[in-house]
Scaffold this active site. Structure first.
Site, PDB file in Angstrom:
ATOM      1  N   SER B 147      75.493  31.914  37.554  1.00  0.00           N
ATOM      2  CA  SER B 147      76.481  32.646  36.729  1.00  0.00           C
ATOM      3  C   SER B 147      76.298  32.424  35.331  1.00  0.00           C
ATOM      4  CB  SER B 147      77.455  32.580  37.405  1.00  0.00           C
ATOM      5  OG  SER B 147      78.508  33.434  36.952  1.00  0.00           O
ATOM      6  N   ASP B 224      78.546  40.213  45.992  1.00  0.00           N
ATOM      7  CA  ASP B 224      79.014  39.461  44.905  1.00  0.00           C
ATOM      8  C   ASP B 224      80.156  40.404  44.246  1.00  0.00           C
ATOM      9  OD1 ASP B 224      79.814  38.119  42.418  1.00  0.00           O
ATOM     10  OD2 ASP B 224      77.336  37.342  42.377  1.00  0.00           O
ATOM     11  N   HIS B 258      79.306  35.351  45.525  1.00  0.00           N
ATOM     12  CA  HIS B 258      79.207  34.571  44.326  1.00  0.00           C
ATOM     13  C   HIS B 258      79.259  33.046  44.326  1.00  0.00           C
ATOM     14  CE1 HIS B 258      78.491  35.019  39.723  1.00  0.00           C
ATOM     15  NE2 HIS B 258      79.304  34.029  39.559  1.00  0.00           N
TER      16      HIS B 258
END
Lengths: 650, 280
Positions: B147, B224, B258
């Site tokens: 991320s 996600d 995620h």
């Protein structure tokens, strides 16, 4: 008697005659006794043998000739084998040296020379005689042998004759008995008949007397007329009083011609007995020839042999098919090499021996087989990898062979063949999987084997274990695919395929324009590369042998492939199996794709070779070996590169 | 530098250290995994950059990287995501800005510019510290992250051609200047001049990258939420890399979100990817 006796014309003539006669016979028997004698001494011994054989044992003739020739050569070689006189000989008189009035030296030297010459001649004679004496024992034995043979032969012959005569006698006696029996029977019958006739007459007379004695006149009159009639009838009958048979016996003509023939043939050298033909010796045959050997197990004289042979046909020939002709070879030796034969063929052979009397019965028939033609290795359609190779070949023979032998030879780094050779024998079919060492080069060749032996070596095939090598299987290809000359580039053109290219068999792809590579039938890791253009839309991967030919690569669970699709905006990639693909983006379009198959790990990986970039790995768990597969979704071209060493980035 | 904890793990040791950072002007913790091979040999180093709200703990407790790291003989360093305990006003107000959200930039705006120098920390101070204290091969290092950390990994690699042997990312923020997260963070750390943002934007950096060839692996969960919220924007990066011929393999993994469960699922592939270059 001077040494010049040898040069006497008559002697020479006789010498030549007998020498020629000797040569015309089988010389093998004579060689051991003759070879050791100097040529000049052959005559007496040779003559003994020669004449014996030629004249068929007419000993009186021999003696004459012997004495005649001995007289010719007397003085130098008196052959009297039983006395010690045999080695006595009279030296040639030396011509007296001409004594001249020359210097004493000359006289001496001349004389010396003369005596030297004479001495040498004497030496020669001595050694020749010694030689001769040394062989007398063998000569003894040979004479004994010959005698023994002839005696046995004689006995047998006379036995045969006696037996035949005895048989005749028995036959005649039996016939005579028969005749006697039939005569006696006839006579006996006659006797019985007479007896019966007598009895009848007697009875008649008694009846008549009774009638006569009858006192009753009326009764008498009644009976007398029939009685008289009866008597008259009997009286009218003629009695046959002749003998039914003669008293003398017949003497049929006796045919003893065959006995006569047998007697005649006693003095003749018998025809030889059947030779014994040997079974085929190993490694004695070639592709087109056979070496045949036989032997004669009796001591018969043989002038020559005749070897007969003909091919054995595969199946029983039908009635209208002619049997193959028999070929014949005439030889003096007990062996023969027959050539101009067909390869991998069975021949029937037999041999007869012939001499002056006639031909022996044929030997047993032997079956020989020529060696097969060498096989032809498939120079393109083999598969190899780092530790094994699978090679294939054509038999090279129309008829089946027993097995094949594969020979593997290492090639050293400078290109020569090393001495180390490995053989795989008793290979039953036209392919062989063999273990090899990695990173080496080999030359492989094959021989076909039948009972005649192995064929010549086939042309070699060079195999390298650097990487995995496979060929593309033309029969699996879609009809729209064309192959390059080296058979490693496929192309899908814009034109329709020619009608002739349309195959009506099941083994090719029908919808997906694809082709399979050879089966990778060895465990471990295999790597190959595919080269494409930037815009080629391809499918590259692996498939099971039974993958559906009517389906698309990757659309079923029997194939895995990487697929490139070109859209107007970008390159799309799919990694297909069972119709499903993960969602992947690849930013640099690969034009050289590396494919790595790992049977042990159950993985199939794809790489961009130029970037050494790993693209994707399938985890497959293969249930059996797979084929590499290649397809083109749109017109384009694709080349396969293999036999590449496993790269480090894999 | 002092050791905070040490646990035997996967045949090696998972340790946490604390040190006084000169770039960040505060105490910073970082995690180091030492594989068994490190006992006898120098090992290459993989730097892992975590995402928003993470500390040095998340990766080492949740990602399951130690077994693969031990197998391939890699030292894995996982630093914190921002300076801690600096008492800057507003630093704890947002989860996506300030504490736990350093964005791997060297801030130029007040009150951040003094402490918030994560870019220099990661690319300069930390490697020096690691190389000086552990059996590392200073020539062999790679970078990865998740991320915000993915964004960090990408920009570190793109801004330092040749420094990292390989780079990979999980659900990275590919184009921060175009997404809410990035815009918020860059405004705060770098000011309103967008041109200064481009120096920390992977997509922009890729467009002008020139250096040794990179080989980028990116995994992205298809489910996600931040992908669908247009925070991550991988398509932009892919488009630029396609054009600039920067080799990227981008995998969209269906059903994955995620979270660290997603990282856990594919961390082996990433470690193998790095090992290929670090052990070559």
């Amino acid at each position: 008697m001077t040494c010049d006796a040898f040069k006497d014309e008559k002697t020479v003539g006789k010498h030549t005659y007998y020498r020629d006669m000797r040569r015309s016979l089988d010389t093998s028997k004579f060689n051991k006794t003759l070879a050791k004698n100097g040529d000049s001494l052959n005559q007496p011994v040779a003559l003994l043998m020669d004449l014996f054989e030629i004249r068929g044992g007419q000993l009186d003739v021999i003696e004459e000739e012997q004495e005649f020739s001995l007289m010719e050569h007397s003085g130098a070689q008196r052959v009297s084998v039983e006395t010690n006189e045999s080695l006595r000989f009279e030296a040639c008189d030396s011509p007296s040296p001409a004594v001249t009035e020359d210097s004493p030296d000359d006289v001496f030297s001349d004389t010396e020379n003369e005596s030297d010459v004479i001495r040498n001649k004497l030496q020669e004679k001595v050694s020749e005689m010694e030689n001769f004496a040394g062989h007398l024992e063998e000569i003894f034995l040979t004479v004994e042998e010959n005698f023994g043979r002839r005696e046995q032969h004689l006995e047998q012959h006379y036995n045969d004759v006696l037996q035949t005569l005895s048989q005749r006698c028995d036959d005649r006696a039996a016939a005579l008995q028969e005749e006697k029996k039939s005569k006696l029977e006839a006579l006996y019958k006659q006797l019985l008949d007479c007896g019966r006739a007598l009895d009848a007459s007697k009875e008649l007379i008694e009846s008549a007397q009774e009638v006569h004695r009858c006192h009753d006149n009326r009764l008498f009159l009644k009976m007398v007329m029939p009685m008289i009639k009866r008597i008259e009838d009997v009286a009218k009958d003629d009695m046959d009083l002749t003998l039914s048979t003669t008293l003398e016996f017949q003497t049929p003509r006796c045919d003893l011609s065959d006995v006569k023939t047998m007697m005649d043939s006693i003095s003749v050298v018998p025809a030889p007995s059947a030779p014994v033909i040997n079974p085929q010796a190993p490694n004695s045959a070639s592709q087109t020839s056979l070496r045949v050997c036989w032997s004669l197990f009796s001591d018969d004289t043989v002038e020559y042999y005749e070897l007969f042979y003909r091919p054995v046909l595969e199946d029983c020939p039908p009635a209208d098919c002619p049997t193959p002709p028999v070929n014949k070879v005439k030889v003096k030796e007990t062996h023969c090499t027959v050539s101009q034969l067909l390869p991998n063929a069975q021949y029937e052979l037999w041999v007869t021996a012939t001499n002056i009397t006639g031909i022996s019965p044929a030997s047993e028939k032997a079956l020989y087989m020529t060696v097969p033609c060498p096989p032809v290795l498939d120079q393109r359609g083999y598969m190899s990898c780092t530790d094994a190779a699978l090679i294939r070949w054509e038999s090279g023979n129309t008829n089946p062979v027993d097995s094949y032998t594969v020979e593997i030879q290492e090639l050293t780094s400078d290109g020569t063949q090393s001495d180390f050779k490995e053989s795989v024998v008793a290979v039953p079919s036209c392919q062989c999987l063999m273990q090899l060492q990695p990173g080496q080069s080999y030359v492989v060749s094959v021989r076909a084997v039948n009972i005649g032996g192995p064929s010549e070596k086939s042309e070699g095939l060079q195999v390298s274990t650097t990487g995995t090598y496979f060929s593309l299987l033309e029969e699996s290809s879609h009809q729209c695919l064309c192959f390059s000359e080296d058979m490693f580039t496929i192309s899908y053109g814009y034109e329709d395929p020619p009608i002739s290219a349309m195959a009506f068999d099941d083994s090719g792809f029908t919808r997906c324009v694809a082709v399979l590579g050879d089966l990778l039938s060895v465990r471990g890791r295999h790597y190959w590369e595919v080269q494409v253009e930037d815009d080629t839309e391809y499918r590259v991967g692996v498939a099971y042998e039974d993958t559906d030919r009517n389906s698309y690569l990757g659309a079923n669970n029997t194939s895995w492939c990487m697929r490139h699709i070109l859209t107007p905006t970008r390159h799309k990639f799919e990694f297909l199996h069972n119709g499903w693909s993960p969602d992947l983006r690849i930013t640099v379009n690969p034009v050289q794709i590396g494919v790595l198959l790992d049977y042990d790990r159950g993985t199939l990986s794809f790489y961009n070779v130029d970037l050494k970039q790993h693209l994707h790995t399938f985890h497959c768990d293969f249930r059996s070996f797979v084929h590499p597969c290649f397809g083109l979704d749109n017109p384009g071209e694709l080349s396969v590169h293999n036999a590449i060493q496993m790269p480090t980035f894999t | 530098m002092k050791e905070v904890s040490s646990n035997k793990c996967a045949g090696g040791f998972q340790k946490v250290f604390e040190h006084e950072s000169s770039e960040l002007k505060c105490k910073m913790k970082f995690a180091v995994f030492l594989p068994p091979k490190a006992e006898t040999e120098k090992c290459p180093v993989l730097y892992w950059l975590s995402g928003l709200t993470c500390t040095e703990q998340n990766f080492i407790t949740k990602a399951g990287s130690q077994l693969a790291a031990a197998e391939h003989g890699l030292i894995v360093v996982a630093p914190d995501t921002s300076p801690r305990g600096c008492n800057i006003e507003g630093e704890d107000e947002n989860w996506d800005f300030g504490t736990g959200a350093g964005f791997y930039v060297d801030a130029t705006e007040e009150p951040w510019k003094n402490n918030y120098r994560m870019y220099s920390y990661i690319t300069d101070e930390l490697p020096k510290l690691i190389n000086g204290n552990f059996p590392t091969d200073p020539e062999r290092m790679s970078v990865s992250g998740h991320s915000m950390g993915g964004h960090g990994a990408l920009i570190c690699a793109l801004k330092n051609p040749g420094k990292y042997k390989s780079v990979s990312a999980f659900a990275p923020i590919c184009n921060p200047v175009q997404c809410p997260w990035g815009q918020k963070a860059f405004t705060g750390y770098l000011g309103s001049d967008r041109s200064s943002w481009e120096a920390y934007d992977a997509t922009t950096l890729a467009a002008s990258y020139s250096g040794p060839r990179l080989d980028v692996l990116i995994d992205q969960g298809k489910d996600d939420q931040f992908l669908s919220a247009s925070q991550l924007l991988p398509d932009n990066l892919i488009a630029v890399c396609s054009e600039k011929k920067i080799p990227v393999v981008f995998r969209l993994q269906p059903g994955y979100d995620h979270s660290y469960f997603f990282i856990y699922s594919f961390i082996n592939d990433h470690i193998k990817h790095h090992a290929k270059f670090l052990n070559a």
